[in-house]
Structure formats: structure tokens, C-alpha cells
Design a protein around this motif. Structure first.
Motif, mmCIF file in Angstrom:
data_model
loop_
_atom_site.group_PDB
_atom_site.id
_atom_site.type_symbol
_atom_site.label_atom_id
_atom_site.label_comp_id
_atom_site.label_asym_id
_atom_site.label_seq_id
_atom_site.Cartn_x
_atom_site.Cartn_y
_atom_site.Cartn_z
ATOM 1 N N UNK A 183 54.582 5.569 -41.084
ATOM 2 C CA UNK A 183 55.825 5.803 -40.309
ATOM 3 C C UNK A 183 56.642 4.514 -40.535
ATOM 4 N N UNK A 184 55.765 3.406 -40.482
ATOM 5 C CA UNK A 184 56.663 2.190 -40.605
ATOM 6 C C UNK A 184 57.285 2.040 -41.876
ATOM 7 N N UNK A 185 56.417 2.567 -43.019
ATOM 8 C CA UNK A 185 57.155 2.359 -44.496
ATOM 9 C C UNK A 185 58.107 3.270 -44.674
ATOM 10 N N UNK A 186 58.027 4.474 -43.766
ATOM 11 C CA UNK A 186 59.328 5.399 -43.897
ATOM 12 C C UNK A 186 60.433 5.140 -43.065
ATOM 13 N N UNK A 187 60.504 4.315 -42.270
ATOM 14 C CA UNK A 187 61.351 3.546 -41.338
ATOM 15 C C UNK A 187 62.198 2.568 -42.470
ATOM 16 N N UNK A 188 61.498 1.525 -43.017
ATOM 17 C CA UNK A 188 61.848 0.511 -43.817
ATOM 18 C C UNK A 188 62.296 0.917 -45.176
ATOM 19 N N UNK A 189 62.029 2.159 -45.664
ATOM 20 C CA UNK A 189 62.406 2.498 -46.971
ATOM 21 C C UNK A 189 62.961 3.854 -47.113
ATOM 22 N N UNK A 190 63.143 4.649 -46.236
ATOM 23 C CA UNK A 190 63.637 5.939 -46.239
ATOM 24 C C UNK A 190 64.998 5.916 -45.439
ATOM 25 N N UNK A 191 65.048 5.252 -44.287
ATOM 26 C CA UNK A 191 66.039 5.470 -43.254
ATOM 27 C C UNK A 191 67.020 4.058 -43.169
ATOM 28 N N UNK A 192 68.388 4.261 -42.853
ATOM 29 C CA UNK A 192 69.039 3.189 -42.819
ATOM 30 C C UNK A 192 68.583 2.056 -41.770
ATOM 31 N N UNK A 193 68.412 1.011 -42.236
ATOM 32 C CA UNK A 193 68.062 -0.078 -41.403
ATOM 33 C C UNK A 193 68.794 -0.318 -40.080
ATOM 34 N N UNK A 194 70.201 -0.140 -40.218
ATOM 35 C CA UNK A 194 71.086 -0.321 -38.980
ATOM 36 C C UNK A 194 70.540 0.652 -37.959
ATOM 37 N N UNK A 195 70.398 1.813 -38.253
ATOM 38 C CA UNK A 195 69.795 2.875 -36.992
ATOM 39 C C UNK A 195 68.826 2.012 -35.951
ATOM 40 N N UNK A 196 67.925 1.165 -36.631
ATOM 41 C CA UNK A 196 67.055 0.403 -35.789
ATOM 42 C C UNK A 196 67.404 -0.932 -35.473
ATOM 43 N N UNK A 197 68.438 -1.570 -35.787
ATOM 44 C CA UNK A 197 68.537 -2.748 -35.586
ATOM 45 C C UNK A 197 70.046 -3.076 -34.698
ATOM 46 N N UNK A 198 70.636 -2.243 -34.818
ATOM 47 C CA UNK A 198 71.939 -2.120 -34.104
ATOM 48 C C UNK A 198 71.918 -2.594 -32.766
ATOM 49 N N UNK A 199 71.062 -1.818 -31.845
ATOM 50 C CA UNK A 199 70.887 -2.213 -30.329
ATOM 51 C C UNK A 199 70.156 -3.814 -30.241
ATOM 52 N N UNK A 200 69.200 -3.959 -31.066
ATOM 53 C CA UNK A 200 68.473 -5.238 -30.955
ATOM 54 C C UNK A 200 69.362 -6.305 -31.385
ATOM 55 N N UNK A 201 70.195 -6.280 -32.362
ATOM 56 C CA UNK A 201 71.331 -7.081 -32.798
ATOM 57 C C UNK A 201 72.300 -7.189 -31.730
ATOM 58 N N UNK A 202 72.842 -6.066 -31.031
ATOM 59 C CA UNK A 202 73.691 -6.246 -29.980
ATOM 60 C C UNK A 202 73.228 -6.919 -28.798
ATOM 61 N N UNK A 203 71.878 -6.674 -28.537
ATOM 62 C CA UNK A 203 71.632 -7.328 -27.173
ATOM 63 C C UNK A 203 71.282 -8.975 -27.645
ATOM 64 N N UNK A 204 70.924 -9.233 -28.897
ATOM 65 C CA UNK A 204 70.926 -10.623 -29.245
ATOM 66 C C UNK A 204 72.164 -11.491 -28.980
ATOM 67 N N UNK A 205 73.200 -10.468 -29.256
ATOM 68 C CA UNK A 205 74.586 -11.357 -29.215
ATOM 69 C C UNK A 205 75.340 -11.328 -27.998
ATOM 70 N N UNK A 206 74.716 -10.524 -27.229
ATOM 71 C CA UNK A 206 75.457 -10.154 -25.739
ATOM 72 C C UNK A 206 75.283 -11.234 -24.788
#
Length: 405
Positions: free
Chosen positions: A277-300
């Protein structure tokens, strides 16, 4: 310290809501439902165990005695392993908390990954563990008690904000503190070393996550903090899956009760499932799906008054729950022992579900009139005339140790 408070402020409304939903499930869903559909050595029993286990808010220590009691009541090895894998990875509280800090994609993938890994592990046990199923003595079946709606509402809040907070509250705080330490002390460039090798970073995370005790909710802030330092989303999912699903205690109990072959399948299912499942996220799905919320929280910056109020309520409830947990330390007096009350120490209890299962096991022994176990000390006060060896075996079958005092 600021990073820790920011994480708590972000999570607190969702944690309070998750605990409340867990209280509703505990109070209004009949306990017999979890014991009814798991007996046959079939894919259907494995599926039933996974579906029943995913929403239950049990930590990786509390799931052990629960699963072992299901096994004693007739659940197949495959269904027991499926329940053991699915239950600690998720829960209504952790799913909601995952959404609050990591976004909707992570919140959806966690239960989905738990479902597939538990189905795989349970079915592999059915196929490859051909040892004859041992029929253990039945424990007392769950008895449905009739209560008024008002009493049930009280039970919802008691279970949610006392028992559950006693069980996972300290581990949640540990997770938040670890997350804060990671944010402060881990260099920003550390995980950039593994940016081109997700598999290596996943294997490193597994080495640390598998033996450790991590609850499903407490693992969230750690995963968030590591992602802020450059950890890939897929590797973060590996931590969220493997950390809560297995630890040293669960491995010892599974090996002892279900056998080494089942233990090997149990561990491999979690490791392979989390990596795939981890490799599927990293190589098959758009990375921004999983980083958007974390990035938003880091900059909030800043937080709402409502979140601060929820944080204050959460900390007060947690303090009360911890105070109630450690307030009492029962001791057996000579006068009590004369009344056929015997004192034992039960080692290995880590949560209220552990205590409840141990009490149920002791109460099922003929001659036991009553039993009361203090969670903080492990002291078990048992009243009646009963066979001590049978009582000891019943408790040790759940993975605990009994010592006569």
C-alpha cells in the motif's frame, strides 16, 4: 512546545468526537454481535472479523485479550488473526483524527488497507495453517443487560471519556510529544536521503515500528511530523499500519496461543500489506493528494478559539481519567480473605479492555462468586471457592500472568 500545542489544538475537536462515537458503539452495539459470526474456518468468517474489527476503537494491547477471548469462544484461527490485524490499525476515533491532521485520502486509505491486510492474513492462516483446530473451553457468553436510555447515555460518556481516555490517552500524549521532538530536532534534509528509495525508508520505519507499542491515534502526529521532515506519504502509511497492528507483546501472545506458523503469517501479512500500500501511494497516486493537508498545517499560523476550548476540555478530561485510574490500589486484608476472598496479581494488563476480559475469564470459572481487578496495580480480588489452577489457565490463555499473593 509550540509544535506540540499546535498539534493538540488541531486534533482536539476530532478526538473528542471520536471518543464520543466510540462510546456510542460500545454502549448501543450488542457485545454478542462480535462473538457470533466468526466460528467457521472460511473466508466469510475472516471477512466478518475484519468488518467487525475495523470500527472498534481498540489499541494494540487491548485487542490481544479481546481476540483471545473470541478464540476461546470458538472463533477460527483465521478469523482471530483477521480481527487482530484489522482492529488496532483503525477505529472510529483514529479515522476521524487522521482526517483532521492528514486529510481525506489518508482517512479513507487507512481502513481500506486494514481491510485488505486482515483479509489476506486471515485467509492465509486458513489455507496454510492446517493444524487441527483446538476447541477451547467456552467462556461465559456475553449477557445482554437491560438498561434505560438515560443509563445508556451515561454509559456512553463514562466509556468514552473515562475508560477510553485511560486506555489510549497517555499513548496519545506520548505520540504528540514524540512528534514535537521530531519537528524540533530532526534536520529538514534527513529524509531527503531516501527521496529516491521509498522501499528503503519503509524498511527502516518497519524495523522501529513493529516491536514498539503505538496506538492508532497516537501514531498520527508522529507520521505528520515525519512527513513535514520529508518522509514520503507511502512510508507514513507504513508507520500508520505496522505501528499499531503489531508489537512485541502481541507477537508473544499470538505465538503462544495460535502457534508459530500463525505468528509468521500474521507478521508477514502486516509487513507485506503495509509495503504494498505504501509503494502504491508513492508511485501510483498523485503525491499532492496526501501532502496538501500536512503542508497546509505546516504553513498555518494561529488557531481558533473553538479549538483552544476543545483542547482545554480534552486536557481536563484526560487529567480526570488518569486520576481515577491510579487513585485506588486494592489490598486483601486478613478479614477479607477469611470471607473466601483471595488476592492475586494479574501481570500484563494495560487497558480497561484487558481488565474486562481477565475479569470475564475468572468469572467463568465454577465457584467464583465475584471478581474485581484494579487496573493500576493488577490486584485481582476473587471471591468464592474455585479451582485455582483452572482460573490461572483461563487468564493465562488470554496472554496474562497470574501470581498468588
Amino acid at each position: 512546545m509550540g509544535e506540540i500545542l499546535e498539534l493538540i489544538n488541531r486534533m482536539s475537536p476530532y478526538i473528542l468526537l471520536g471518543f464520543f462515537l466510540a462510546g456510542i458503539m460500545h454502549t448501543f452495539v450488542p457485545a454478542a454481535l462480535y462473538h457470533k459470526y466468526l466460528g467457521r474456518k472460511s473466508f466469510r468468517s475472516v471477512l466478518n472479523a475484519a468488518i467487525l474489527g475495523i470500527p472498534i476503537p481498540l489499541c494494540s494491547c487491548g485487542v490481544i485479550p479481546t481476540a483471545m477471548s473470541l478464540r476461546k469462544e470458538g472463533a477460527s484461527k483465521g478469523a482471530t488473526v483477521s480481527f487482530l490485524i484489522a482492529t488496532p490499525q483503525t477505529g472510529v476515533d483514529s479515522i476521524i483524527a487522521t482526517y483532521s491532521l492528514m486529510g481525506l485520502p489518508f482517512a479513507l486509505l487507512r481502513p481500506l488497507a486494514a481491510l485488505f491486510t486482515s483479509l489476506f492474513g486471515g485467509q492465509m492462516v486458513n489455507i496454510f495453517d492446517k493444524d487441527k483446530e483446538e476447541k477451547a473451553e467456552n467462556m461465559a457468553a456475553p449477557v445482554a443487560t437491560k438498561s434505560s436510555f438515560g443509563a445508556k447515555v451515561v454509559e456512553v460518556f463514562r466509556y468514552a471519556y473515562i475508560e477510553m481516555m485511560q486506555d489510549i490517552g497517555r499513548w496519545l500524549i506520548v505520540g504528540l510529544v514524540v512528534a514535537g521532538l521530531i519537528t524540533v530536532f530532526v534536520p529538514q534534509s534527513f529524509f531527503a536521503l531516501f527521496s529516491d528509495n521509498s522501499l528503503l525508508s519503509m524498511l527502516i520505519v518497519l524495523v522501529f515500528a513493529i516491536p514498539m507499542y503505538l496506538c492508532a491515534t497516537g501514531s498520527i502526529p508522529i507520521a505528520v511530523a515525519l512527513m513535514m521532515k520529508g518522509l514520503s506519504p507511502g512510508t507514513a502509511l507504513v508507520l500508520l499500519m505496522a505501528g499499531p497492528a503489531v508489537n512485541a507483546a502481541s507477537m508473544l501472545v499470538v505465538g503462544k496461543v495460535l502457534g508459530r506458523k500463525t505468528l509468521l503469517i500474521y507478521i508477514l501479512s502486516i509487513v507485506l500489506g503495509s509495503i504494498l500500500f505504501g509503494l502504491g501511494i508513492d508511485y501510483l497516486l498523485p503525491r499532492e493528494w496526501f501532502t496538501a493537508t500536512v503542508t497546509e498545517m505546516a504553513s498555518a499560523s494561529g488557531t481558533s478559539v473553538f479549538n483552544m476550548i476543545c483542547t482545554a476540555v480534552l486536557l481536563v478530561l484526560l487529567s480526570v481519567a488518569m486520576f481515577l485510574r491510579f487513585r485506588q490500589n486494592r489490598k486483601c486484608t486478613d478479614e477479607a480473605c477469611v470471607r473466601n476472598e483471595h488476592l492475586y496479581k494479574v501481570e500484563g494488563l494495560r487497558c480497561n479492555r484487558c481488565r474486562e476480559n481477565a475479569e470475564k475469564a475468572i468469572a467463568s470459572i465454577p465457584g467464583v462468586e465475584s471478581v474485581s481487578i484494579d487496573l493500576a496495580s493488577g490486584d485481582a480480588l476473587v471471591k468464592g471457592k474455585f479451582d485455582e489452577e483452572s482460573m490461572t489457565k483461563a487468564v493465562e490463555a488470554l496472554g496474562f500472568k497470574v501470581i498468588r499473593q
